[in-house]
Enzyme design. Structure first.
Site: not given
Ligand SMILES: *Cc1c(COP(=O)(O)O)cnc(C)c1O
Length: 374
Positions: A46, A134, A266, A314
């Site tokens: 997955k 769940r 930053y 980023m």
């Protein structure tokens, strides 16, 4: 542009993954050697095989003998089938797929409620909520037996999932196994015993908790080379001989010298305490480097650890390479991997970032291209 594809600026890689399919296969064989031949293995692929690339990983596992694969949803299963995978594919955590999708892509559904059972016309696995709270049915064994007997499709497997299998101070796993056994007993007594009973992800395999194995195990993390540490004095040592299959690299965009007192990135959260050489990496939190690694994490530069200095941006990350005078723009450094006797794996990165290794792996962004190696 001059039309030469090899001169195209995008052939320059900012950040990429090298995935060893040979190591994936070796990890599968390591699971095989622990569970033996009487227990089947259903590798979990997955989330794009925990970002290792579900198509390539699944084909490698199929070549290694895997007869089952597990995905979370129909889209993942359909993509594997369309890539030519012939192994059985169990869809573990989606809404019940429409019969059309099941037939078209030959996917095996998981029923999570007794109502699901009534609607199914193809062989299915039933998920029991034995205490994780769940997905899965919390109906009594009698109610489950009645629903299966009234259903029209074949119950091929019964499954559950453990919430605390690494915690040897908790009784939760024993309680879940006991609950699972009660359901299986009731099914067998009614002549409805399924072909497969499965409950174990990587951890119960790695710590040899055989009571949870049934005749099929569902390792994910271990296939990629990881086992979570166990908790508690009674915890056994892990028995799996596995290694991470993924190396994550980034290119150096620039190398520069900063004077004492210079602020980096930053917020100016790092101040150079001495004349310092930094490298600017072409990867940031948009690529999946956890933002929390700012001023905390490390990367591997030419076989040596180099600290991340300043905030992770980023698309960029700054590292201290004062100790690596040969590093040049265009060179590659390692975010995850091992070189020259030092290594950083997803568990170490996760610890520093205050998260878990699964999240580090799945957090590697899809824009980070993959290269497959032996
Ligand atoms: C993800 C998952 C697994 C695999 O878990 P790992 O810890 O990665 O081995 C097994 N079973 C279910 C139901 C899952 O969701």
């Amino acid at each position: 542009m001059n039309g030469h594809p090899d001169k195209h600026p995008h052939s320059f890689r900012r950040s990429w993954l090298e995935v060893s399919l040979g190591q994936i296969r070796a990890n599968y064989r390591a699971v095989r050697s622990v569970v033996g031949l009487s227990v089947d293995i259903m590798p979990v692929v997955k989330a794009d095989a925990y970002r290792h690339g579900a198509v390539a990983v699944s084909h490698a596992l199929e070549a290694e003998g895997a007869r089952w694969l597990a995905v979370s949803n129909v889209e993942e299963g359909a993509a594997l089938r369309q890539s030519g995978i012939t192994a059985r594919i169990l869809v573990m955590a989606d809404f019940l797929p429409p019969p059309g999708a099941l037939n078209e892509f030959q996917l095996t559904p998981v029923a999570h409620t007794l109502e699901d059972i009534a609607t199914l016309r193809t062989p299915y696995h039933l998920k029991i909520d034995t205490g994780m709270g769940r997905l899965g049915t919390r109906a009594t064994p009698d109610e489950i037996v009645r629903a299966i007997a009234a259903g029209q499709a074949e119950l091929e497997g019964v499954m559950t999932h453990f919430a605390s299998s690494a915690n040897y101070e908790s009784p939760q796993t024993e309680q879940q196994i006991a609950h699972f056994e009660r359901v299986l007993e009731a099914l067998r007594a009614a002549g409805l015993g399924p072909r497969y009973a499965h409950a174990s992800s990587s951890i119960p395999v790695a710590y040899r908790r055989t009571a949870g194995w049934g005749n099929l195990v569902r390792p994910g993390h271990a296939i990629y080379g990881y086992v979570s540490p166990a908790r508690g004095a009674a915890a056994p040592a892990p028995v799996l001989d596995i290694r991470p299959a993924l190396t994550w690299k980034a290119s150096v965009l620039a190398v520069k010298d900063l004077p004492t007192g210079a602020l980096i990135g930053y917020g100016g959260i790092h101040r150079a305490a001495r004349p310092m050489r930094i490298a600017v990496l072409a990867a940031g939190y948009a690529d999946g480097i956890p933002h929390r690694l700012g001023n905390r994490g490390q990367v591997i530069v030419q076989g040596k650890l180099a600290p991340i200095v300043g905030a992770v941006s980023m698309d960029l990350t700054t590292i201290d390479v004062t100790a690596c005078p040969e590093l040049r723009a265009g060179d590659a450094v390692m975010l995850l991997g091992s070189e020259g006797g030092v290594s950083i794996d997803a568990q170490q990165m996760a610890r520093v970032a205050g998260t878990i290794s699964y999240s580090v792996l799945c957090g590697i962004h899809a824009r980070v291209t993959r290269v497959y190696v032996d």
